[in-house]
Design an enzyme around this catalytic site. Structure first.
Site, short mmCIF file in Angstrom:
data_model
loop_
_atom_site.label_atom_id
_atom_site.label_comp_id
_atom_site.label_asym_id
_atom_site.label_seq_id
_atom_site.Cartn_x
_atom_site.Cartn_y
_atom_site.Cartn_z
N LYS A 124 0.85 -1.21 0.00
CA LYS A 124 0.00 0.00 0.00
C LYS A 124 0.87 1.25 0.00
CE LYS A 124 -1.83 1.59 4.04
NZ LYS A 124 -1.51 3.00 4.34
N ASN A 125 1.89 1.28 0.88
CA ASN A 125 2.66 2.50 1.07
C ASN A 125 3.72 2.71 0.00
OD1 ASN A 125 1.06 3.01 3.21
ND2 ASN A 125 2.52 2.34 4.77
N CYS B 11 -5.44 12.72 12.68
CA CYS B 11 -6.11 11.44 12.51
C CYS B 11 -5.90 10.67 13.81
CB CYS B 11 -5.56 10.69 11.32
SG CYS B 11 -3.94 10.06 11.61
N ARG C 187 -9.13 -0.43 4.12
CA ARG C 187 -8.28 0.62 3.53
C ARG C 187 -6.93 0.06 3.11
NH1 ARG C 187 -6.86 4.70 7.61
NH2 ARG C 187 -5.30 5.05 6.01
N ARG D 289 0.07 14.40 12.78
CA ARG D 289 0.58 14.26 11.41
C ARG D 289 1.03 15.61 10.85
NH1 ARG D 289 -1.40 9.19 9.84
NH2 ARG D 289 0.40 9.03 8.51
N ASP E 58 3.97 0.27 12.13
CA ASP E 58 2.73 -0.25 11.52
C ASP E 58 2.44 -1.68 11.95
OD1 ASP E 58 3.09 1.45 8.34
OD2 ASP E 58 2.49 2.12 10.33
#
Ligand code: EPZ
Length: 416
Positions: free
Chosen positions: A23-24, A119, A399, A124, A307
């Site tokens: 994803k990243n 978030c 997501r 962030r 993560d």
């Protein structure tokens, strides 16, 4: 409720699972494609909601995109300029939209990007992103929740990052590749996704050296030629399924991985007594009874990835003893704690430190996913728990995990 994942826990997961594209890496490579003239094709792009959302933002500013087949994506920017401003409505829900700052400055010397709202894992901030693009000649104004950046005469420069921020490193690279002169990023992020971005841009004619180390040098070039590129596998998705084997007491072969990207996760899992073996098809993980407690400190790569912190917390909630988890990357990333406690976990949080007292069994409960990785932790806890767990707001999980319900069901999980 459609957005609720219901999991019947208590049975071991067995079988094999194929890891999707990262994803990243996918998010930043799709954005970086606007730096090239012509049609880019990216392979191994995960079909996750964060990606669908990013494509809506790119379409909104004038970039054509089309899925070629399941995981190949065609990206075609127009010949002329793109619309500089992303709509707040679209951008506020996706932090990665802030990567348009560097790409738009690199492509057309101007960018208007909404300051990301806070978030669930922290404020962030973007101070390092702004410091970086300013060093390369951009004038930056913050107004009405937007970053207005305009680079009349951009020029290569040296930038020191106070923290090896992944996003700031990516934004500076994307501006620098088409900024005349040499740029040097010191204390750069070293994540595999940074290396993938550099390899992708170099395959289009960029001149980036040192990605993966803390000094990255970029020689600006006039233009980049679009091409085809395959994205690396997702090391966090891989780690999540590895923990699924450990916490459920099953045996899972995790396929399509790059072993070096997983070293910190493999090392800590082995310390818990879980059997982890690398073979030519991937990583085989076998649960080995109640895990031993281990201490975890999250750090920028190659340290233990933040993560994976929530997922490890779920596993250590069932350990034979107490573990200490220190979150050094984000200031507020213990959202999974309260939800895990509803399932019987015994966890005490003091600032950046959580002390996890392992319990014999977790039990099913009604819980809520607060963010992507906390949601993943609840899935893992539910697999091991006695009885049924209802995870509300499961949209957070979709997501970042492609086909997670299909993959888990194929491993023997009972979910709907
Ligand atoms: C990327 O976020 C990832 N997201 C995150 O993954 C990941 O957790 C993070 O890197 C760290 O590895 C994407 O790649 C889309 P950072 P990013 O800038 O770039 C502070 C997931 O679950 N900071 O490295 O936003 C910041 O507050 C997501 O897949 C500043 O102070 O992370 C944080 O404490 C979550 N000023 C720390 O640095 C800045 O200008 C790390 O942030 C920028 C960041």
């Amino acid at each position: 409720m459609k957005n609720t994942l219901i999991i019947e826990g208590g049975n071991p997961l067995n079988g094999q699972v194929r890891v999707s594209g990262a994803k990243n890496a996918a998010l930043v490579l799709v954005v970086a494609s606007i730096l090239a003239d012509g049609e880019t094709i990216l392979d191994n792009v995960p079909r996750i909601s964060d990606m669908e959302y990013l494509l809506r933002i790119l379409n909104d500013i004038g970039v054509k995109t089309r899925w070629q087949d399941d995981n190949s994506l065609l990206i075609c920017p127009p010949d002329g300029d793109l619309k500089t401003r992303t709509s707040y409505e679209l951008a506020k829900r996706l932090r990665a939209s802030n990567l348009l700052l560097g790409a738009m400055l690199g492509r057309q010397g101007e960018a208007v990007v909404s300051l990301p709202g806070g978030c669930d894992i922290g404020s962030r901030p973007m101070d390092l992103h702004i410091k970086g693009v300013q060093a390369l000649g951009a004038d930056v104004k913050l107004e009405h929740g937007y970053i207005y950046a305009y680079a009349k005469n951009p020029g290569g420069n040296r930038v020191y990052l106070d923290f090896p921020s992944v996003g700031a490193t990516e934004n500076i690279i994307m501006m620098a590749v088409r900024t005349p002169g040499q740029s040097v990023i010191e204390n750069a992020a070293k994540e595999p996704e940074i290396v993938d971005l550099a390899n992708f841009l170099n395959s289009m004619g960029a001149r980036i050296r040192g990605a993966g180390t803390d000094i990255i040098k970029i020689e600006g070039v006039e233009e980049l030629q679009a091409g085809r590129y395959a994205i690396i596998p997702d090391r966090i998705e891989a780690g999540t399924y590895m923990i699924a084997a450990a916490i459920s007491g099953g045996e899972i072969l995790v396929e399509n991985v790059i072993p070096t990207h997983l070293h910190p996760i493999v090392a800590k899992l082995q310390e818990t007594g879980t059997i982890v073996e690398e073979n030519d098809r991937g990583i085989m993980v076998r649960g080995n009874g109640r895990v031993k407690p281990v201490d975890i400190k999250t750090l920028p790569y190659p340290g233990f990835p933040t993560d994976m912190q929530s997922q490890m917390m779920a596993l250590l909630s069932t350990a034979q003893g107490s573990s200490v988890i220190v979150e050094n990357v984000f200031e507020n990333r213990f959202q999974s704690v309260d939800e895990l406690k509803r399932m019987g976990a015994s966890i005490k949080v003091e600032g950046h430190t959580a002390v996890v007292e392992g319990v014999n069994r977790l039990h099913g409960a009604k819980v809520r996913a607060t963010d992507l990785r906390a949601g993943a932790a609840l899935v893992l806890a539910a697999l091991a728990a006695d009885g049924c767990t209802e995870i509300e707001e499961a949209g957070h999980i979709f997501r970042g995990y492609e086909n997670i319900e299909v993959k888990l069901t194929s491993l023997g999980a009972k979910l709907r």
